[in-house]
Design a protein around this motif. Sequence first.
Motif, PDB file in Angstrom:
ATOM      1  N   THR A 117     -72.348 -46.170 -15.795  1.00  0.00           N
ATOM      2  CA  THR A 117     -71.691 -47.249 -15.062  1.00  0.00           C
ATOM      3  C   THR A 117     -71.204 -48.337 -16.015  1.00  0.00           C
ATOM      4  O   THR A 117     -71.779 -48.558 -17.078  1.00  0.00           O
ATOM      5  CB  THR A 117     -72.641 -47.879 -14.036  1.00  0.00           C
ATOM      6  OG1 THR A 117     -73.808 -48.317 -14.717  1.00  0.00           O
ATOM      7  CG2 THR A 117     -73.015 -46.877 -12.966  1.00  0.00           C
ATOM      8  N   HIS A 118     -70.119 -48.975 -15.619  1.00  0.00           N
ATOM      9  CA  HIS A 118     -69.583 -50.110 -16.356  1.00  0.00           C
ATOM     10  C   HIS A 118     -69.070 -51.121 -15.351  1.00  0.00           C
ATOM     11  O   HIS A 118     -69.097 -50.883 -14.130  1.00  0.00           O
ATOM     12  CB  HIS A 118     -68.430 -49.669 -17.273  1.00  0.00           C
ATOM     13  CG  HIS A 118     -68.846 -48.734 -18.364  1.00  0.00           C
ATOM     14  ND1 HIS A 118     -69.580 -49.136 -19.449  1.00  0.00           N
ATOM     15  CD2 HIS A 118     -68.639 -47.400 -18.532  1.00  0.00           C
ATOM     16  CE1 HIS A 118     -69.796 -48.091 -20.240  1.00  0.00           C
ATOM     17  NE2 HIS A 118     -69.239 -47.022 -19.705  1.00  0.00           N
ATOM     18  N   ALA A 119     -68.569 -52.234 -15.865  1.00  0.00           N
ATOM     19  CA  ALA A 119     -67.923 -53.237 -15.028  1.00  0.00           C
ATOM     20  C   ALA A 119     -66.956 -53.998 -15.912  1.00  0.00           C
ATOM     21  O   ALA A 119     -66.916 -53.785 -17.124  1.00  0.00           O
ATOM     22  CB  ALA A 119     -68.951 -54.174 -14.405  1.00  0.00           C
ATOM     23  N   CYS A 122     -67.402 -55.867 -20.795  1.00  0.00           N
ATOM     24  CA  CYS A 122     -68.285 -55.232 -19.820  1.00  0.00           C
ATOM     25  C   CYS A 122     -69.579 -56.028 -19.758  1.00  0.00           C
ATOM     26  O   CYS A 122     -70.266 -56.178 -20.770  1.00  0.00           O
ATOM     27  CB  CYS A 122     -68.579 -53.782 -20.211  1.00  0.00           C
ATOM     28  SG  CYS A 122     -69.743 -52.993 -19.080  1.00  0.00           S
ATOM     29  N   LEU A 148     -72.417 -55.415 -18.336  1.00  0.00           N
ATOM     30  CA  LEU A 148     -73.695 -54.720 -18.239  1.00  0.00           C
ATOM     31  C   LEU A 148     -74.507 -54.915 -19.517  1.00  0.00           C
ATOM     32  O   LEU A 148     -73.934 -55.002 -20.608  1.00  0.00           O
ATOM     33  CB  LEU A 148     -73.477 -53.229 -17.962  1.00  0.00           C
ATOM     34  CG  LEU A 148     -73.425 -52.857 -16.476  1.00  0.00           C
ATOM     35  CD1 LEU A 148     -72.268 -53.524 -15.767  1.00  0.00           C
ATOM     36  CD2 LEU A 148     -73.344 -51.353 -16.301  1.00  0.00           C
ATOM     37  N   HIS A 160     -73.741 -53.676 -23.309  1.00  0.00           N
ATOM     38  CA  HIS A 160     -72.439 -53.019 -23.469  1.00  0.00           C
ATOM     39  C   HIS A 160     -71.463 -53.842 -24.303  1.00  0.00           C
ATOM     40  O   HIS A 160     -70.698 -53.290 -25.075  1.00  0.00           O
ATOM     41  CB  HIS A 160     -71.838 -52.723 -22.095  1.00  0.00           C
ATOM     42  CG  HIS A 160     -72.540 -51.608 -21.382  1.00  0.00           C
ATOM     43  ND1 HIS A 160     -71.937 -50.823 -20.439  1.00  0.00           N
ATOM     44  CD2 HIS A 160     -73.811 -51.148 -21.483  1.00  0.00           C
ATOM     45  CE1 HIS A 160     -72.799 -49.919 -19.977  1.00  0.00           C
ATOM     46  NE2 HIS A 160     -73.944 -50.121 -20.594  1.00  0.00           N
ATOM     47  N   MET A 177     -67.573 -53.187 -26.100  1.00  0.00           N
ATOM     48  CA  MET A 177     -66.740 -53.277 -24.896  1.00  0.00           C
ATOM     49  C   MET A 177     -66.357 -54.735 -24.693  1.00  0.00           C
ATOM     50  O   MET A 177     -66.799 -55.408 -23.761  1.00  0.00           O
ATOM     51  CB  MET A 177     -67.509 -52.752 -23.686  1.00  0.00           C
ATOM     52  CG  MET A 177     -67.774 -51.270 -23.764  1.00  0.00           C
ATOM     53  SD  MET A 177     -68.803 -50.731 -22.425  1.00  0.00           S
ATOM     54  CE  MET A 177     -69.892 -49.623 -23.309  1.00  0.00           C
TER      55      MET A 177
HETATM   56 CU    CU Z   1     -70.153 -50.964 -19.881  1.00  0.00          CU
END
Ligand code: CU
Length: 108
Positions: A32-34, A71, A73, A76, A81
């Motif tokens: 998962t990422h955001a 990202c 999270l 990350h 990211m």
């Molecule tokens: Cu991520």
Amino acid sequence: MTPRTRAATLTLLSLAALVRYTFVARNKGQTTHALEITGPGLKNATTATINPGQSATLTVTFKKGTYDVFCPLPGHKALGMNVNLVVRVRARAPQPLMGATTTAVPGG
Ligand SMILES: [Cu+2]
């Protein structure tokens, strides 16, 4: 295969201030990422968590200045990211939405 994750990439042609942009974050990874953007005038500009194979959109209006696109999270951002985004141009008239895509791809 190691669970290494390559840095997200961000491709932008140009960005004007005071124009709404919609980012489409497409998670092509296996975890998962955001997507979150912080900077002048932005508050809580973040997507929900994006599952592998899914995407989410984030619409923001920039001012002149430097933004951080990353990202959120845990860990990350430190994995790369993260990109800086410099908004320089002031808009003269309403313009059509421009898109940018961030992509996280598993490496290894
Ligand atoms: Cu991520």
